[in-house]
Motif scaffolding. Structure first.
Motif, PDB file in Angstrom:
ATOM      1  N   LYS A 130    -115.962  33.162 -21.628  1.00 40.01           N
ATOM      2  CA  LYS A 130    -117.014  33.451 -20.650  1.00 40.01           C
ATOM      3  C   LYS A 130    -116.531  33.334 -19.208  1.00 40.01           C
ATOM      4  CE  LYS A 130    -120.286  34.316 -23.606  1.00 40.01           C
ATOM      5  NZ  LYS A 130    -120.963  35.626 -23.677  1.00 40.01           N
ATOM      6  N   GLY A 131    -115.210  33.228 -19.015  1.00 38.94           N
ATOM      7  CA  GLY A 131    -114.688  33.349 -17.660  1.00 38.94           C
ATOM      8  C   GLY A 131    -114.387  32.079 -16.912  1.00 38.94           C
ATOM      9  N   ALA A 132    -114.196  30.957 -17.617  1.00 38.08           N
ATOM     10  CA  ALA A 132    -113.864  29.711 -16.930  1.00 38.08           C
ATOM     11  C   ALA A 132    -112.541  29.865 -16.177  1.00 38.08           C
ATOM     12  CB  ALA A 132    -113.766  28.564 -17.928  1.00 38.08           C
ATOM     13  N   ALA A 133    -112.451  29.246 -15.013  1.00 37.51           N
ATOM     14  CA  ALA A 133    -111.226  29.334 -14.208  1.00 37.51           C
ATOM     15  C   ALA A 133    -110.124  28.475 -14.800  1.00 37.51           C
ATOM     16  CB  ALA A 133    -111.509  28.898 -12.778  1.00 37.51           C
ATOM     17  N   GLU A 134    -110.484  27.298 -15.299  1.00 38.70           N
ATOM     18  CA  GLU A 134    -109.513  26.407 -15.926  1.00 38.70           C
ATOM     19  C   GLU A 134    -110.232  25.412 -16.828  1.00 38.70           C
ATOM     20  OE1 GLU A 134    -108.231  22.971 -13.104  1.00 38.70           O
ATOM     21  OE2 GLU A 134    -108.298  24.794 -11.859  1.00 38.70           O
ATOM     22  N   VAL A 135    -109.518  24.942 -17.860  1.00 38.49           N
ATOM     23  CA  VAL A 135    -110.071  23.984 -18.816  1.00 38.49           C
ATOM     24  C   VAL A 135    -109.046  22.887 -19.053  1.00 38.49           C
ATOM     25  CG1 VAL A 135    -111.019  23.615 -21.131  1.00 38.49           C
ATOM     26  CG2 VAL A 135    -111.380  25.819 -19.984  1.00 38.49           C
ATOM     27  N   THR A 136    -109.511  21.647 -19.077  1.00 39.50           N
ATOM     28  CA  THR A 136    -108.693  20.526 -19.524  1.00 39.50           C
ATOM     29  C   THR A 136    -109.254  20.061 -20.854  1.00 39.50           C
ATOM     30  OG1 THR A 136    -108.163  19.829 -17.265  1.00 39.50           O
ATOM     31  CG2 THR A 136    -107.892  18.191 -19.018  1.00 39.50           C
ATOM     32  N   ALA A 137    -108.423  20.132 -21.901  1.00 38.60           N
ATOM     33  CA  ALA A 137    -108.863  19.781 -23.253  1.00 38.60           C
ATOM     34  C   ALA A 137    -108.184  18.479 -23.687  1.00 38.60           C
ATOM     35  CB  ALA A 137    -108.529  20.898 -24.235  1.00 38.60           C
ATOM     36  N   ILE A 138    -109.010  17.504 -24.093  1.00 42.82           N
ATOM     37  CA  ILE A 138    -108.514  16.184 -24.486  1.00 42.82           C
ATOM     38  C   ILE A 138    -108.811  15.939 -25.960  1.00 42.82           C
ATOM     39  CG2 ILE A 138    -108.749  13.690 -24.133  1.00 42.82           C
ATOM     40  CD1 ILE A 138    -109.688  14.299 -21.278  1.00 42.82           C
ATOM     41  N   ASP A 139    -107.803  15.508 -26.707  1.00 41.74           N
ATOM     42  CA  ASP A 139    -108.019  15.057 -28.070  1.00 41.74           C
ATOM     43  C   ASP A 139    -106.894  14.100 -28.443  1.00 41.74           C
ATOM     44  OD1 ASP A 139    -109.983  16.019 -30.438  1.00 41.74           O
ATOM     45  OD2 ASP A 139    -108.065  15.380 -31.285  1.00 41.74           O
ATOM     46  N   GLN A 140    -107.196  13.151 -29.331  1.00 42.67           N
ATOM     47  CA  GLN A 140    -106.176  12.184 -29.722  1.00 42.67           C
ATOM     48  C   GLN A 140    -105.227  12.725 -30.782  1.00 42.67           C
ATOM     49  OE1 GLN A 140    -108.019   8.679 -31.282  1.00 42.67           O
ATOM     50  NE2 GLN A 140    -109.030   9.753 -32.973  1.00 42.67           N
ATOM     51  N   SER A 141    -105.530  13.901 -31.344  1.00 44.56           N
ATOM     52  CA  SER A 141    -104.694  14.510 -32.375  1.00 44.56           C
ATOM     53  C   SER A 141    -103.867  15.640 -31.776  1.00 44.56           C
ATOM     54  CB  SER A 141    -105.555  15.046 -33.512  1.00 44.56           C
ATOM     55  OG  SER A 141    -104.799  15.872 -34.371  1.00 44.56           O
ATOM     56  N   GLN A 142    -102.549  15.476 -31.785  1.00 37.61           N
ATOM     57  CA  GLN A 142    -101.681  16.537 -31.281  1.00 37.61           C
ATOM     58  C   GLN A 142    -101.775  17.772 -32.161  1.00 37.61           C
ATOM     59  OE1 GLN A 142     -99.903  16.507 -28.352  1.00 37.61           O
ATOM     60  NE2 GLN A 142     -99.606  18.685 -28.809  1.00 37.61           N
ATOM     61  N   SER A 143    -101.915  17.576 -33.475  1.00 37.10           N
ATOM     62  CA  SER A 143    -102.017  18.730 -34.376  1.00 37.10           C
ATOM     63  C   SER A 143    -103.289  19.524 -34.105  1.00 37.10           C
ATOM     64  CB  SER A 143    -101.977  18.275 -35.836  1.00 37.10           C
ATOM     65  OG  SER A 143    -103.065  17.423 -36.150  1.00 37.10           O
ATOM     66  N   ALA A 144    -104.386  18.836 -33.748  1.00 33.46           N
ATOM     67  CA  ALA A 144    -105.619  19.546 -33.402  1.00 33.46           C
ATOM     68  C   ALA A 144    -105.430  20.377 -32.143  1.00 33.46           C
ATOM     69  CB  ALA A 144    -106.768  18.559 -33.223  1.00 33.46           C
ATOM     70  N   LEU A 145    -104.718  19.819 -31.149  1.00 37.36           N
ATOM     71  CA  LEU A 145    -104.466  20.568 -29.922  1.00 37.36           C
ATOM     72  C   LEU A 145    -103.550  21.765 -30.181  1.00 37.36           C
ATOM     73  CD1 LEU A 145    -104.048  17.649 -27.355  1.00 37.36           C
ATOM     74  CD2 LEU A 145    -106.055  19.088 -27.738  1.00 37.36           C
ATOM     75  N   GLU A 146    -102.583  21.606 -31.087  1.00 40.72           N
ATOM     76  CA  GLU A 146    -101.730  22.742 -31.438  1.00 40.72           C
ATOM     77  C   GLU A 146    -102.548  23.839 -32.106  1.00 40.72           C
ATOM     78  OE1 GLU A 146     -98.622  23.192 -30.513  1.00 40.72           O
ATOM     79  OE2 GLU A 146     -98.707  21.256 -29.488  1.00 40.72           O
ATOM     80  N   ARG A 147    -103.491  23.431 -32.950  1.00 45.81           N
ATOM     81  CA  ARG A 147    -104.365  24.420 -33.581  1.00 45.81           C
ATOM     82  C   ARG A 147    -105.256  25.085 -32.529  1.00 45.81           C
ATOM     83  NH1 ARG A 147    -105.406  24.708 -38.692  1.00 45.81           N
ATOM     84  NH2 ARG A 147    -103.137  24.821 -38.692  1.00 45.81           N
ATOM     85  N   ALA A 148    -105.696  24.337 -31.519  1.00 46.70           N
ATOM     86  CA  ALA A 148    -106.488  24.921 -30.433  1.00 46.70           C
ATOM     87  C   ALA A 148    -105.690  26.014 -29.723  1.00 46.70           C
ATOM     88  CB  ALA A 148    -106.910  23.841 -29.442  1.00 46.70           C
ATOM     89  N   LYS A 149    -104.393  25.767 -29.517  1.00 44.05           N
ATOM     90  CA  LYS A 149    -103.547  26.789 -28.884  1.00 44.05           C
ATOM     91  C   LYS A 149    -103.485  28.050 -29.746  1.00 44.05           C
ATOM     92  CE  LYS A 149    -100.639  23.304 -26.635  1.00 44.05           C
ATOM     93  NZ  LYS A 149     -99.280  22.702 -26.562  1.00 44.05           N
ATOM     94  N   GLU A 150    -103.371  27.864 -31.060  1.00 34.34           N
ATOM     95  CA  GLU A 150    -103.362  29.020 -31.971  1.00 34.34           C
ATOM     96  C   GLU A 150    -104.697  29.762 -31.893  1.00 34.34           C
ATOM     97  OE1 GLU A 150    -101.416  28.428 -35.980  1.00 34.34           O
ATOM     98  OE2 GLU A 150    -101.678  26.331 -35.389  1.00 34.34           O
ATOM     99  N   ASN A 151    -105.784  29.009 -31.818  1.00 34.42           N
ATOM    100  CA  ASN A 151    -107.102  29.643 -31.744  1.00 34.42           C
ATOM    101  C   ASN A 151    -107.266  30.454 -30.464  1.00 34.42           C
ATOM    102  OD1 ASN A 151    -107.945  28.644 -34.234  1.00 34.42           O
ATOM    103  ND2 ASN A 151    -108.868  26.813 -33.351  1.00 34.42           N
ATOM    104  N   ILE A 152    -106.733  29.924 -29.380  1.00 39.13           N
ATOM    105  CA  ILE A 152    -106.774  30.675 -28.120  1.00 39.13           C
ATOM    106  C   ILE A 152    -106.007  31.980 -28.275  1.00 39.13           C
ATOM    107  CG2 ILE A 152    -105.977  30.671 -25.720  1.00 39.13           C
ATOM    108  CD1 ILE A 152    -106.526  27.628 -25.717  1.00 39.13           C
TER     109      ILE A 152
END
Length: 399
Positions: free
Chosen positions: A243-265
């Protein structure tokens, strides 16, 4: 079976138990009984009043919560016929409220009058949890009922939840029908695609109960700076970018979850360069942000349950309040805080009071823009507060 044997297989309720039956509560406890039945865990047993009148039928367990009610009245139900009827009814309800969606909760336990069963649909794969012995010991038959109602490529038993040991159920993840997916499933959840790991993801693979919440902020994302705490696989982050956000900071304690977030992006064709990923404890990172004085237009907080039991309410309140105070302090003038709780013991009013105290401590004046509740595929029963677990608020901070 003799009448004596029938009598022994019945649970006799005291007055408190009879009152729970009158209120149509789906649970009966040991303290509601005068006499426990002589039977095996998972058996269907009748429960009666003192005079012997059959009030209903349920699945017997050995724990404190000893009867999950299947039906009320004197007629003994056929377990698999009852299951099929209620599974069909649950799917009909979803076709109404989840039209066009490929990922949703098909059966929500007591909310669909099937206590001990949770079933989440991801495309044509069903992730199934059977948390009481009365269903678990018929797991193969249960799976066949679901596939008779809807064509499915696989049904995966995802039994890795808490309290299974109390039911005598082993923790296990295995296919009941079809094969375990070799790769994460690409499915649409809300308005974006996500990769769902049926075997290893949190809950049954994803958090379907919040899939519609990001859309509540659609008027706010354009050019916004967004802080997504407890981001898991990036469901809110994906929607903000879309929806056009300029920037996002994503926090999670699981590195594997963040890696999956990158794949989802990536699979959604969204700009990963706009996202800063921070792996660690959200409390610690928010304290660091206090020192940095970073500011955001939108702060999203969807923490795990802090109070799964009533004895933990005080500590939950402290945790929620600290997060909310730090969230308010990170908002720029005119910003918005999204705050949710998935602890059924922590009520809506408790959360509202906690957020009010946090806003006061942060020196913020807020207005409630949206109130968040669990969606229609996670139904709560009227008069059964234990089924009403998800609550939250979108709050705008006045300039």
């Amino acid at each position: 079976m003799t009448s004596i044997k029938k009598a022994l297989r019945r649970a006799v309720l005291n007055e408190s138990g009879v009152e729970r039956v009158k209120s149509r509560h789906p649970w009966l406890f040991r303290g509601n009984l005068i006499q426990a039945p002589v039977c095996a865990p998972g058996d269907i047993i009748a429960f009666t009043d003192r005079r012997g009148q059959v009030l209903g039928w349920g699945l017997w367990s050995e724990g404190a919560l000893c009867i999950r009610v299947l039906s009320f009245g004197s007629h003994e139900p056929d377990q698999m016929e009852l299951l099929r009827s209620r599974v069909e009814r649950a799917l009909a309800v979803r076709k109404c409220w989840c039209a066009g969606e490929e990922s949703f909760r098909w059966v929500h336990g007591e909310g669909d009058r099937l206590p001990g069963i949770s079933a989440d649909l991801y495309g044509d794969v069903l992730s199934l949890q059977l948390s009481v012995m009365g269903w678990y010991r018929h797991a193969d038959e249960v799976a066949k009922v679901f596939r008779k109602v809807k064509k499915l490529s696989a049904i995966i038993l995802r039994n890795d939840t808490k309290h299974l040991e109390k039911e005598g159920i082993p923790r296990e993840i295995k296919p009941l029908l079809g094969e375990m997916p070799a790769e994460p499933l690409k499915v649409k959840i809300g308005e974006t695609y996500e990769l769902v790991d049926i075997a290893g993801g949190q809950k049954t693979g994803a958090y379907l109960d919040v899939r519609r919440v990001p859309a509540l902020l659609d008027p706010l994302y354009e050019d916004a700076k967004v802080l997504d705490c407890f981001s898991y696989q990036g469901h809110f982050t994906l929607h903000a970018l879309r929806k056009g956000a300029a920037e996002v900071t994503a926090i999670d304690q699981s590195q594997s979850a963040l890696e999956r977030a990158k794949e989802n992006i990536s699979i959604n064709g969204l700009p990963c360069a706009k996202v800063t990923f921070r792996c660690g404890n959200a409390f610690d990172i928010m304290r660091e942000m206090d020192a940095d004085r970073a500011r955001y237009d939108i702060v999203i907080m969807d923490p795990p349950p802090f109070s799964p039991a009533r004895g933990q309410l005080d500590s939950a309140r402290r945790g929620y309040k600290e997060l909310a105070v730090r969230g308010f302090r990170r908002l720029d003038a005119g910003g918005h805080l999204v705050f949710m709780s998935c602890s059924h013991a922590f009520t809506r009013d408790m959360l509202l009071d906690t957020l009010n105290d946090a806003a006061r401590d942060a020196g913020s004046v807020c207005r409630i823009v949206h109130e968040i509740h669990q969606p229609q595929d996670h139904p709560a029963l009227l008069g059964v507060p234990e089924t009403d677990y998800l609550k939250g608020f979108v709050m705008g901070v006045e300039e």
